[in-house]
Design a protein around this motif. Structure first.
Motif, mmCIF file in Angstrom:
data_model
loop_
_atom_site.group_PDB
_atom_site.id
_atom_site.type_symbol
_atom_site.label_atom_id
_atom_site.label_comp_id
_atom_site.label_asym_id
_atom_site.label_seq_id
_atom_site.Cartn_x
_atom_site.Cartn_y
_atom_site.Cartn_z
ATOM 1 N N THR A 100 -27.167 -72.499 63.619
ATOM 2 C CA THR A 100 -25.971 -73.196 63.206
ATOM 3 C C THR A 100 -26.346 -74.289 62.219
ATOM 4 O O THR A 100 -27.160 -75.152 62.522
ATOM 5 N N VAL A 101 -25.741 -74.209 61.050
ATOM 6 C CA VAL A 101 -25.980 -75.185 59.995
ATOM 7 C C VAL A 101 -24.651 -75.859 59.682
ATOM 8 O O VAL A 101 -23.619 -75.190 59.591
ATOM 9 N N TYR A 102 -24.661 -77.162 59.538
ATOM 10 C CA TYR A 102 -23.437 -77.895 59.229
ATOM 11 C C TYR A 102 -23.495 -78.410 57.805
ATOM 12 O O TYR A 102 -24.555 -78.798 57.346
ATOM 13 N N PRO A 103 -22.365 -78.368 57.117
ATOM 14 C CA PRO A 103 -21.048 -78.005 57.618
ATOM 15 C C PRO A 103 -20.944 -76.507 57.912
ATOM 16 O O PRO A 103 -21.534 -75.688 57.232
ATOM 17 N N LYS A 104 -20.162 -76.195 58.941
ATOM 18 C CA LYS A 104 -19.946 -74.820 59.382
ATOM 19 C C LYS A 104 -18.476 -74.478 59.140
ATOM 20 O O LYS A 104 -17.590 -75.242 59.518
ATOM 21 N N ILE A 105 -18.221 -73.344 58.513
ATOM 22 C CA ILE A 105 -16.852 -72.942 58.191
ATOM 23 C C ILE A 105 -16.468 -71.750 59.054
ATOM 24 O O ILE A 105 -17.202 -70.772 59.141
ATOM 25 N N THR A 106 -15.309 -71.867 59.717
ATOM 26 C CA THR A 106 -14.770 -70.768 60.513
ATOM 27 C C THR A 106 -13.314 -70.555 60.116
ATOM 28 O O THR A 106 -12.664 -71.448 59.590
ATOM 29 N N GLY A 107 -12.816 -69.368 60.383
ATOM 30 C CA GLY A 107 -11.414 -69.055 60.125
ATOM 31 C C GLY A 107 -10.767 -68.560 61.397
ATOM 32 O O GLY A 107 -11.444 -68.204 62.360
ATOM 33 N N TYR A 108 -9.438 -68.533 61.409
ATOM 34 C CA TYR A 108 -8.736 -68.052 62.595
ATOM 35 C C TYR A 108 -7.344 -67.553 62.237
ATOM 36 O O TYR A 108 -6.785 -67.878 61.182
ATOM 37 N N PHE A 109 -6.795 -66.762 63.124
ATOM 38 C CA PHE A 109 -5.431 -66.265 63.028
ATOM 39 C C PHE A 109 -4.869 -66.211 64.436
ATOM 40 O O PHE A 109 -5.558 -65.813 65.374
ATOM 41 N N GLY A 110 -3.608 -66.612 64.601
ATOM 42 C CA GLY A 110 -3.015 -66.610 65.925
ATOM 43 C C GLY A 110 -1.538 -66.302 65.912
ATOM 44 O O GLY A 110 -0.924 -66.085 64.861
ATOM 45 N N ILE A 111 -0.986 -66.292 67.097
ATOM 46 C CA ILE A 111 0.452 -66.135 67.307
ATOM 47 C C ILE A 111 0.886 -67.300 68.179
ATOM 48 O O ILE A 111 0.291 -67.555 69.229
ATOM 49 N N MET A 112 1.927 -68.018 67.721
ATOM 50 C CA MET A 112 2.403 -69.193 68.451
ATOM 51 C C MET A 112 3.860 -68.993 68.855
ATOM 52 O O MET A 112 4.705 -68.681 68.012
ATOM 53 N N HIS A 113 4.120 -69.149 70.134
ATOM 54 C CA HIS A 113 5.479 -69.081 70.654
ATOM 55 C C HIS A 113 5.917 -70.467 71.114
ATOM 56 O O HIS A 113 5.310 -71.016 72.037
ATOM 57 N N PRO A 114 6.937 -71.052 70.490
ATOM 58 C CA PRO A 114 7.508 -72.262 71.063
ATOM 59 C C PRO A 114 8.229 -71.863 72.353
ATOM 60 O O PRO A 114 8.962 -70.874 72.364
ATOM 61 N N ILE A 115 7.987 -72.578 73.418
ATOM 62 C CA ILE A 115 8.597 -72.215 74.702
ATOM 63 C C ILE A 115 9.913 -72.956 74.901
ATOM 64 O O ILE A 115 10.944 -72.345 75.155
ATOM 65 N N VAL A 116 9.871 -74.282 74.778
ATOM 66 C CA VAL A 116 11.081 -75.089 74.958
ATOM 67 C C VAL A 116 11.035 -76.274 73.988
ATOM 68 O O VAL A 116 9.967 -76.835 73.737
ATOM 69 N N THR A 117 12.200 -76.607 73.436
ATOM 70 C CA THR A 117 12.322 -77.733 72.504
ATOM 71 C C THR A 117 13.368 -78.707 73.032
ATOM 72 O O THR A 117 14.487 -78.301 73.381
ATOM 73 N N PHE A 118 12.986 -79.985 73.069
ATOM 74 C CA PHE A 118 13.865 -81.038 73.561
ATOM 75 C C PHE A 118 14.277 -81.947 72.405
ATOM 76 O O PHE A 118 13.457 -82.282 71.553
ATOM 77 N N SER A 119 15.541 -82.352 72.387
ATOM 78 C CA SER A 119 16.026 -83.389 71.471
ATOM 79 C C SER A 119 17.079 -84.197 72.214
ATOM 80 O O SER A 119 17.449 -83.857 73.342
ATOM 81 N N SER A 120 17.577 -85.250 71.568
ATOM 82 C CA SER A 120 18.610 -86.070 72.207
ATOM 83 C C SER A 120 19.934 -85.320 72.321
ATOM 84 O O SER A 120 20.791 -85.683 73.122
ATOM 85 N N GLU A 121 20.099 -84.250 71.546
ATOM 86 C CA GLU A 121 21.352 -83.494 71.556
ATOM 87 C C GLU A 121 21.332 -82.264 72.464
ATOM 88 O O GLU A 121 22.362 -81.874 72.987
ATOM 89 N N GLU A 122 20.143 -81.623 72.605
ATOM 90 C CA GLU A 122 20.096 -80.379 73.368
ATOM 91 C C GLU A 122 18.668 -80.013 73.759
ATOM 92 O O GLU A 122 17.711 -80.561 73.237
ATOM 93 N N THR A 123 18.587 -79.058 74.656
ATOM 94 C CA THR A 123 17.325 -78.422 75.019
ATOM 95 C C THR A 123 17.497 -76.938 74.734
ATOM 96 O O THR A 123 18.446 -76.327 75.223
ATOM 97 N N THR A 124 16.588 -76.379 73.916
ATOM 98 C CA THR A 124 16.669 -74.955 73.604
ATOM 99 C C THR A 124 15.429 -74.251 74.129
ATOM 100 O O THR A 124 14.340 -74.825 74.149
ATOM 101 N N VAL A 125 15.631 -73.014 74.555
ATOM 102 C CA VAL A 125 14.552 -72.234 75.156
ATOM 103 C C VAL A 125 14.351 -70.954 74.346
ATOM 104 O O VAL A 125 15.308 -70.189 74.155
ATOM 105 N N ASN A 126 13.133 -70.753 73.883
ATOM 106 C CA ASN A 126 12.792 -69.518 73.182
ATOM 107 C C ASN A 126 12.883 -68.359 74.177
ATOM 108 O O ASN A 126 12.682 -68.548 75.368
ATOM 109 N N PHE A 127 13.180 -67.178 73.700
ATOM 110 C CA PHE A 127 13.348 -65.950 74.460
ATOM 111 C C PHE A 127 14.711 -65.897 75.161
ATOM 112 O O PHE A 127 15.142 -64.843 75.560
#
Length: 165
Positions: A22-49
């Protein structure tokens, strides 16, 4: 001829030794999938799915300065399906600082700039689940906080998984 052979051997050997440690600086890459589960605000709560289906595809490059600290540059296109209509709703520019916590855990503190006009920050706790020589698989819990664009502040709890290489 001897000089060419020696140079070729030296280049090959130095490349081989770079890949074996391992030599620094070390460069890595990535790919993912992100699911928001629940979102809160002063007006409402929303649920993904339940209320809709939203998904993001975080793609990025990590530049590790040392074993403990690094910089990450991430882009996340987001897609939303609401009542049978789906579209790309947003592109998130998500730079941040990485801190290795040990035992496969990493903290990412990210700034957030969305094409929807929202901005904020996202703390992320990441855990490497499976690691091998060519790639690793991870799970993460992003906690986006967003402001702006004439909407109330929001806090979201999400779940992300992906592959790093």
């Amino acid at each position: 001829m001897y000089l060419k052979s020696t140079l070729l051997f030296a280049v090959f050997f130095s490349c081989f030794s770079v890949f074996s440690q391992t030599v620094y600086p070390k460069i890595t890459g990535y790919f993912g999938i992100m699911h928001p589960i629940v979102t809160f605000s002063s007006e409402e709560t929303t649920v993904n799915f339940r209320d809709y289906y939203a998904v993001g595809f975080p793609t990025g490059i990590n530049i590790w300065k040392s074993e403990k600290i690094g910089f990450s540059l991430e882009f996340v296109p987001n897609i939303k399906d609401d009542n049978g209509t789906d579209k790309v709703t947003n592109l998130l520019f998500h730079p941040g600082v990485l801190v290795a916590l040990g035992k496969g855990y990493t903290f990412a503190g990210r700034a957030a700039f969305e094409t929807s006009g929202r901005y904020g920050f996202t703390p992320v706790l990441n855990k490497t689940i499976i690691k091998n020589k060519t790639c690793s698989y991870y799970a993460a819990v992003p906690l986006p906080v967003r402001f702006g664009n004439n909407h109330p502040a929001t806090f979201t709890i999400g779940f992300q998984f992906g592959i790093a290489f």
